[in-house]
Each structure stands twice: as structure tokens, then as C-alpha cells.
Design a protein around this motif. Structure first.
Motif, short mmCIF file in Angstrom:
data_model
loop_
_atom_site.label_atom_id
_atom_site.label_comp_id
_atom_site.label_asym_id
_atom_site.label_seq_id
_atom_site.Cartn_x
_atom_site.Cartn_y
_atom_site.Cartn_z
N VAL A 272 42.14 112.40 16.13
CA VAL A 272 42.78 113.15 15.05
C VAL A 272 43.87 114.04 15.64
N LEU B 234 36.27 107.89 12.17
CA LEU B 234 37.35 108.65 12.80
C LEU B 234 37.27 108.51 14.31
N SER C 161 44.45 112.55 10.49
CA SER C 161 44.44 111.36 11.33
C SER C 161 45.67 110.53 10.97
#
Lengths: 172, 270
Positions: B250, B247, B136
Motif C-alpha cells: 500500500v 492487500l 493501494s
């Protein structure tokens, strides 16, 4: 009290399944505490149900949760386990005649009996669930913490749900 | 005889109970890793849509944060671009053309289990293959494990089976980043040679040896250094720079054919 239809149970299964998979599975307080609210469906099984039907519903409820959580068999095993014990546990808390039909809730069982029934059911389920999940058993203290706090969390959620449905007069 | 039959019919649910329990336990323990992977992929292809739906809801709430993160990253990249001399610029372009980066959205994620996996919404169709590195804007996330048509499952750093070669930024001695459960923000760097001068606060980055990851993708900072039991290597505690619980998007480092052929050639020449 009238019996629940097949469609009612199917929608309940889908609704509780989505709630568990989409929202509750992502809650993880302190890395330990995850509420497993989906067993609400098993809590609410009425006493007139065929015992095989009880087991099958619980099994498929667990299995559908497993499918979306990447844990094959884990929820299915623990849900089937408490579904087997559910009729006996209801009888622990209320006197039933042979032909009484009762949907476990605070109105039919009385507040204290219902709370006791809830707590026992949740504890049994969570104990089974977390033991199976942590095999091979490593750290006992962590395991116990997980069981105790997750049980409390699920219990609180269920009590809140019960009081909300009670006050709105809507019986799920 | 009749009463025996009656008994069996009356208590058929007991048999059903054992049948269902055995079935669940076989599902739970009878699976070896390979079968588990198969379960994960089939579950994945079926539930991918639901995951994505859920991720969509999440993203709605975190869109501001995600935006800030992207702007920060853009700023950083721009700074790098301006600082570069012309010759570096050409190098960089060449490097970029030999590998391709694909952006994907994380649609399912876990950090609290002992073996975590995450699902991303790019698969074979988008050129993703097992073994590709995922990172990421903050740092390393993991390596692609299985790919479906539209989704892939990533073995993140937070999985007992994950092992990623890392080094201290600016030095050449390297070790392997592993995770043994517990704290989802801390991993261990093992097999780092004892003589390497690693201190608390140093930055750990990827090596780029295996072309799974490009070189110098941030991994984390050193939080503690101790000598391993055999005495020849260091065990280093690394605070991961990427918060895997949070997250959004990514990047996947995909290899183009050039690089793959080069790699194969090297193997043959050995």
C-alpha cells in the motif's frame, strides 16, 4: 498411561497457538465460518490433571491467542469456560474409576463417545466465543449461523486430525 | 471450622475459575476505545515480527499476482506521463515534491469483524504519523490510526469509525464514505446533496480537501442511489474498487513540512 510433562504442554500451546494465529484465523468461509482448532489442547487434557492447572493452562492458551488476534480476553474467557466443564463432560461419556488416568481420544473412549465428547465441547466453546464476540447482540440468525457452521468446521478438522494421528500411531 | 477450610482448599479451583473469568471479561469489556488502542499497539509491537513472517509466507504464494498488478500500475502511470503536456508535467512535479509517498507492506489484515484493523510495516521511524491516508494501486484503503516505532495500525474503510470525504469524479459535491458492517466490498456514501446528479456506474474518488489523501484517488463505483430519510441528502451504495481482503503493498500519503505549515497558516488566518 504416563503423564504429560510441562514442556510437552508448553510446546503444544505454542504449536496450536501459531497454527491458529498464522493460518486458521485467516480462514473465513462466507464471512461466517472460522475454525477454532486451538481448543484441541483442552480436549486432550487427561483426567489426572489438577483442576487449577487445567484452568491456568486454558487461560494462558486463550490469552496468547488473544494477544495476536487483537481481541483482549475473548479467547481467554471461552477457553477457561470449557476447561472448567471438561472433567465433567469426560465423565458424561465414559465410566471412570477414581484412579483411572485417561487422555480423551477415540482409542481410550471409543469412537462414538469421543465424537460426542468433541461435539459437545466444541459447541459449548463456540457458543461462548461467538456470543461474547457479538455483544451487543444484534442479529440472532447470523450469530446462530456462525456458531453452527464454525462448530461443524472445527469438528471436521478435529475428526480428521484424530484419524490421522490414530492411523500413524502417533499420539499427540 | 476445619471442615470449612478443607472445603475451601479442595474447591480452590472454583475460585480460580471465577478469578480468571472475571479477569478475561474485564479485559474484554473494561477496555474503552483508548485502552483498546493501547492494547493494539503493544500487541502490535510484540507481534509485528510474527505478522511479518506470516505475510512473507503469503507473499511467496501471491508474488505473481502482485507482479501483474505492479506492471499494470506502471503501464497506467506511463500512459499518464506520455499524455501530459509540458506545463502539466511541471505542475505534477511540483505536486509530487510537496508530498511524499511511502510504500509499505500489509502484514496483518481482517475484513470479517465489525471493527477491522490492518497493520503495516512502516512506523514513526519512516515518517508515518496518525491521520495519513493509505491507498493501494486499486484505491483507498484507510487512514493511519496509531503508529509504533516500526509498525502502524490503519483504520480501514471497513471499520465503523472510518469516515472519508469523497466526491463523484469531475463534480464538486461531496459526501462521507462510511461502513456499517456486513459486506466487505460495499460501503455507503452519506450526506451527498440531493441535487447532485449521481448515477449507477459513476466513479467515486477522494476530495483531497483534508490533505489526508491526494485528490482523485479512486474509491469505487456507485451501485445504488436512494434518498435518505430526511430527504435532503442521498445515500449511495459504493462498490469499493480496492479489495481489502487481498492487500499486498500500500502507499501512504505523507505530508511534508511545507504543506503542514501551509495548513496551519490557513487555520490561523480563519
Amino acid at each position: 498411561m504416563e503423564k504429560r510433562s510441562f514442556m510437552f504442554r508448553l510446546f503444544q500451546l505454542i504449536g496450536l497457538g501459531l497454527l491458529q494465529v498464522l493460518i486458521l484465523n485467516r480462514i473465513s468461509l462466507f464471512g461466517y465460518v472460522t475454525p477454532l482448532f486451538y481448543i484441541w489442547m483442552i480436549i486432550r487434557f487427561d483426567t489426572s490433571m489438577n483442576r487449577s492447572a487445567v484452568l491456568l493452562w486454558a487461560f494462558f492458551l486463550g490469552l496468547s491467542i488473544d494477544l495476536f488476534s487483537g481481541t483482549p480476553g475473548l479467547n481467554a474467557a471461552s477457553a477457561t469456560f470449557i476447561a472448567m466443564l471438561q472433567p465433567a463432560i469426560v465423565k458424561l461419556f465414559v465410566q471412570l474409576d477414581r484412579h483411572d488416568v485417561l487422555i480423551p481420544c477415540s482409542a481410550t473412549m471409543g469412537g462414538r463417545s469421543f465424537a460426542g465428547y468433541l461435539l459437545l465441547m466444541i459447541t459449548l466453546h463456540h457458543t461462548c466465543y461467538f456470543i461474547l464476540r457479538s455483544i451487543p447482540l444484534g442479529d440472532w440468525t447470523v450469530l446462530v449461523l456462525k456458531i453452527v457452521f464454525s462448530t461443524l468446521m472445527t469438528f471436521i478438522l478435529m475428526i480428521v486430525t484424530e484419524s490421522v494421528t490414530m492411523s500413524s500411531g502417533y499420539k499427540r | 471450622m476445619r471442615s470449612l477450610l478443607d472445603f475451601i482448599v479442595k474447591h480452590s479451583y472454583v475460585f480460580l475459575f471465577f478469578l480468571l473469568e472475571i479477569l478475561s471479561l474485564v479485559l474484554l469489556f473494561g477496555f474503552n476505545d483508548r485502552q483498546k488502542e493501547a492494547f493494539l499497539t503493544s500487541a502490535n509491537s510484540m507481534s509485528g515480527t510474527i505478522y511479518e513472517w506470516r505475510a512473507g509466507v503469503d507473499q511467496f504464494f501471491f508474488i505473481r499476482k502482485e507482479n501483474t498488478r505492479l506492471v499494470e500500475e506502471n503501464t497506467r502511470l506511463r500512459e499518464m506521463l506520455y499524455e501530459m503536456t509540458d506545463s502539466q508535467y511541471v505542475d505534477q512535479e511540483r505536486a509530487l515534491s510537496s508530498s511524499r509517498v511511502v510504500a509499505a507492506r500489509v502484514v496483518d489484515n481482517s475484513i470479517r469483524k465489525d471493527d477491522n484493523y490492518l497493520t503495516i510495516n512502516k512506523g514513526r521511524r519512516d515518517g508515518i504519523a496518525p491521520g495519513m491516508g493509505v491507498y493501494s494501486s486499486d484505491g483507498v484503503v484507510g487512514v493511519v490510526m496509531v503508529t509504533g516505532k516500526r509498525y502502524s495500525i490503519v483504520l480501514p474503510v471497513l471499520n465503523g469509525n472510518s469516515s472519508i470525504s469523497c466526491k463523484k469524479k469531475g463534480s464538486d459535491s461531496f459526501g462521507f464514505l462510511e461502513w456499517s458492517g456486513g459486506d466487505p466490498y460495499v460501503a455507503q456514501l452519506k450526506d451527498m446533496p440531493y441535487h447532485s446528479a449521481v448515477e449507477i456506474g459513476d466513479t467515486i474518488v477522494t476530495t483531497g480537501f483534508s490533505s489526508v489523501f491526494p485528490e482523485n484517488v479512486p474509491v469505487g463505483t456507485v451501485a445504488g442511489v436512494e434518498r435518505s430519510k430526511n430527504g435532503y441528502t442521498l445515500r449511495i451504495k459504493v462498490n469499493l474498487s480496492c479489495d481489502l481482503s487481498d492487500l499486498g503493498w500500500v502507499y501512504i500519503h505523507t505530508l511534508t513540512e511545507d504543506e503542514e505549515i501551509e495548513e496551519l497558516n490557513e487555520q490561523i488566518l480563519k
